[in-house]
Design a protein around this motif. Structure first.
Motif, PDB file in Angstrom:
ATOM      1  N   GLU A   1     -26.336  10.835 -31.456  1.00 53.59           N
ATOM      2  CA  GLU A   1     -25.605  12.116 -31.496  1.00 53.59           C
ATOM      3  C   GLU A   1     -25.741  12.851 -30.167  1.00 53.59           C
ATOM      4  N   GLU A   2     -26.973  12.857 -29.625  1.00 53.54           N
ATOM      5  CA  GLU A   2     -27.201  13.582 -28.374  1.00 53.54           C
ATOM      6  C   GLU A   2     -26.493  12.921 -27.195  1.00 53.54           C
ATOM      7  N   ILE A   3     -26.427  11.587 -27.190  1.00 54.58           N
ATOM      8  CA  ILE A   3     -25.702  10.882 -26.123  1.00 54.58           C
ATOM      9  C   ILE A   3     -24.236  11.300 -26.133  1.00 54.58           C
ATOM     10  N   GLU A   4     -23.653  11.403 -27.330  1.00 58.12           N
ATOM     11  CA  GLU A   4     -22.240  11.780 -27.442  1.00 58.12           C
ATOM     12  C   GLU A   4     -21.985  13.205 -26.954  1.00 58.12           C
ATOM     13  N   MET A   5     -23.029  14.041 -26.922  1.00 53.51           N
ATOM     14  CA  MET A   5     -22.859  15.427 -26.466  1.00 53.51           C
ATOM     15  C   MET A   5     -23.108  15.606 -24.967  1.00 53.51           C
ATOM     16  N   LEU A   6     -23.493  14.523 -24.283  1.00 55.46           N
ATOM     17  CA  LEU A   6     -23.684  14.614 -22.831  1.00 55.46           C
ATOM     18  C   LEU A   6     -22.345  14.871 -22.140  1.00 55.46           C
ATOM     19  N   PRO A   7     -22.365  15.509 -20.953  1.00 55.75           N
ATOM     20  CA  PRO A   7     -21.135  15.594 -20.160  1.00 55.75           C
ATOM     21  C   PRO A   7     -20.600  14.180 -19.903  1.00 55.75           C
ATOM     22  N   ASP A   8     -19.280  14.049 -19.817  1.00 53.80           N
ATOM     23  CA  ASP A   8     -18.655  12.726 -19.750  1.00 53.80           C
ATOM     24  C   ASP A   8     -19.232  11.825 -18.658  1.00 53.80           C
ATOM     25  N   ASN A   9     -19.420  12.360 -17.441  1.00 50.33           N
ATOM     26  CA  ASN A   9     -19.939  11.531 -16.342  1.00 50.33           C
ATOM     27  C   ASN A   9     -21.305  10.958 -16.683  1.00 50.33           C
ATOM     28  N   TYR A  10     -22.191  11.809 -17.205  1.00 47.86           N
ATOM     29  CA  TYR A  10     -23.543  11.361 -17.552  1.00 47.86           C
ATOM     30  C   TYR A  10     -23.503  10.364 -18.695  1.00 47.86           C
ATOM     31  N   LYS A  11     -22.675  10.660 -19.692  1.00 44.21           N
ATOM     32  CA  LYS A  11     -22.569   9.782 -20.863  1.00 44.21           C
ATOM     33  C   LYS A  11     -22.074   8.395 -20.449  1.00 44.21           C
ATOM     34  N   ASP A  12     -21.023   8.358 -19.614  1.00 43.96           N
ATOM     35  CA  ASP A  12     -20.469   7.070 -19.183  1.00 43.96           C
ATOM     36  C   ASP A  12     -21.516   6.238 -18.444  1.00 43.96           C
ATOM     37  N   VAL A  13     -22.221   6.867 -17.522  1.00 40.71           N
ATOM     38  CA  VAL A  13     -23.232   6.153 -16.740  1.00 40.71           C
ATOM     39  C   VAL A  13     -24.368   5.696 -17.649  1.00 40.71           C
ATOM     40  N   PHE A  14     -24.823   6.572 -18.524  1.00 39.37           N
ATOM     41  CA  PHE A  14     -25.926   6.228 -19.426  1.00 39.37           C
ATOM     42  C   PHE A  14     -25.569   5.019 -20.285  1.00 39.37           C
ATOM     43  N   LYS A  15     -24.383   5.033 -20.885  1.00 42.55           N
ATOM     44  CA  LYS A  15     -23.973   3.919 -21.750  1.00 42.55           C
ATOM     45  C   LYS A  15     -23.825   2.619 -20.968  1.00 42.55           C
ATOM     46  N   LEU A  16     -23.262   2.712 -19.763  1.00 37.94           N
ATOM     47  CA  LEU A  16     -23.090   1.506 -18.955  1.00 37.94           C
ATOM     48  C   LEU A  16     -24.439   0.895 -18.573  1.00 37.94           C
TER      49      LEU A  16
ATOM     50  N   LYS B   1     -25.328  -2.752 -17.293  1.00 34.13           N
ATOM     51  CA  LYS B   1     -24.708  -2.911 -15.972  1.00 34.13           C
ATOM     52  C   LYS B   1     -25.672  -2.425 -14.887  1.00 34.13           C
ATOM     53  N   LYS B   2     -25.553  -3.038 -13.715  1.00 32.31           N
ATOM     54  CA  LYS B   2     -26.380  -2.640 -12.578  1.00 32.31           C
ATOM     55  C   LYS B   2     -25.734  -1.435 -11.877  1.00 32.31           C
ATOM     56  N   THR B   3     -26.566  -0.724 -11.116  1.00 30.76           N
ATOM     57  CA  THR B   3     -26.118   0.494 -10.429  1.00 30.76           C
ATOM     58  C   THR B   3     -24.880   0.232  -9.578  1.00 30.76           C
TER      59      THR B   3
ATOM     60  N   GLU C   1     -22.637  -2.140  -9.830  1.00 29.99           N
ATOM     61  CA  GLU C   1     -21.467  -2.444 -10.666  1.00 29.99           C
ATOM     62  C   GLU C   1     -20.840  -1.150 -11.194  1.00 29.99           C
ATOM     63  N   ILE C   2     -21.702  -0.236 -11.638  1.00 32.77           N
ATOM     64  CA  ILE C   2     -21.212   1.035 -12.188  1.00 32.77           C
ATOM     65  C   ILE C   2     -20.546   1.854 -11.091  1.00 32.77           C
ATOM     66  N   ALA C   3     -21.156   1.881  -9.917  1.00 33.44           N
ATOM     67  CA  ALA C   3     -20.580   2.620  -8.792  1.00 33.44           C
ATOM     68  C   ALA C   3     -19.177   2.104  -8.477  1.00 33.44           C
ATOM     69  N   ASP C   4     -19.024   0.766  -8.442  1.00 34.05           N
ATOM     70  CA  ASP C   4     -17.709   0.169  -8.180  1.00 34.05           C
ATOM     71  C   ASP C   4     -16.720   0.524  -9.282  1.00 34.05           C
ATOM     72  N   ARG C   5     -17.152   0.389 -10.516  1.00 36.97           N
ATOM     73  CA  ARG C   5     -16.248   0.627 -11.646  1.00 36.97           C
ATOM     74  C   ARG C   5     -15.780   2.073 -11.706  1.00 36.97           C
ATOM     75  N   LEU C   6     -16.706   3.023 -11.463  1.00 40.07           N
ATOM     76  CA  LEU C   6     -16.373   4.440 -11.614  1.00 40.07           C
ATOM     77  C   LEU C   6     -15.955   5.109 -10.303  1.00 40.07           C
ATOM     78  N   GLY C   7     -16.007   4.362  -9.197  1.00 39.80           N
ATOM     79  CA  GLY C   7     -15.632   4.942  -7.909  1.00 39.80           C
ATOM     80  C   GLY C   7     -16.615   5.998  -7.436  1.00 39.80           C
ATOM     81  N   LEU C   8     -17.905   5.727  -7.679  1.00 37.78           N
ATOM     82  CA  LEU C   8     -18.963   6.654  -7.287  1.00 37.78           C
ATOM     83  C   LEU C   8     -19.894   5.978  -6.298  1.00 37.78           C
TER      84      LEU C   8
END
Length: 198
Positions: free
Chosen positions: A126-141, A147-149, A151-158
């Motif tokens: 429940e708490e994960i779903e209430m995270l801000p979208d950017n944090y939630k996406d990174v946390f789940k990935l 996923k490795k850091t 890979e996530i950076a490439d996927r999200l353009g960060l």
């Protein structure tokens, strides 16, 4: 969905055959039961079926229960028994299923630990779903998709540093939220270790 002010009202409504009371009960307990069942049989779809079967049994026997504690105990015992049946029927047991089956020698302590973990995981979810979208996406990935850091950076353009910052901030927000819900620091650490091991 009807909201009840106290357990007496909804449990009495359930006993009298009110379907909205069953829906209320489902909302209260289904998520943690799902985590509980999945920890035992390691099969999310089968776990959903087990939970649905438990609520069907509860409905059939609804007149037997007077308190929420009775209902919760029945649901977890039914869920445990149904999971054991699934494990016994399985021709090939996974390592987790075999470990659980073998752990039945120890019995109640193992079940209690799984119940507590399942309920805390439901709160964490429940708490994960209430995270801000950017944090939630990174946390789940990181924790769910493994996923490795980079890979996530490439996927999200960060940048990789931004991904690390989001991860740190997400974990800190979750720790704070869990502490506010009364989950101990040690419990949170144990859960994060459990998630990282997935």
């Amino acid at each position: 969905m009807m909201a009840w002010q106290g357990q007496k009202n909804w449990t009495e409504s359930l006993r009298s055959g009110d379907h909205s009371a069953l829906s209320f009960c489902f909302k209260l307990h289904a998520r943690s039961l799902g985590f509980f069942a999945n920890r035992l049989i390691n099969d999310p779809l089968e776990a959903e079926d087990v939970v649905a079967e438990c609520f069907a049994k509860l409905w059939e026997r609804r007149r037997d229960f007077k308190t929420e504690e009775n209902i919760k105990a029945f649901l977890y015992i039914s869920c445990r028994n149904a999971c054991l049946d699934v494990i016994r029927r399985a021709k090939v047991k996974t390592r987790a299923q075999k470990a659980y089956s073998d752990a039945q020698e120890g019995g109640e302590d193992t079940i209690l630990n799984h119940m507590i973990t399942a309920e805390v995981l439901a709160i964490l979810d429940e708490e994960i779903e209430m995270l801000p979208d950017n944090y939630k996406d990174v946390f789940k990935l990181i924790y769910f998709d493994l996923k490795k850091t980079e890979e996530i950076a490439d996927r999200l353009g960060l940048s990789e540093q931004t991904v690390r910052n989001y991860k740190t901030r997400a974990v800190n927000l979750l720790k704070t939220a869990m502490l506010k819900r009364g989950i101990s620091s040690m419990g949170i650490v144990a859960l994060l270790l459990f998630i990282e091991s997935r």
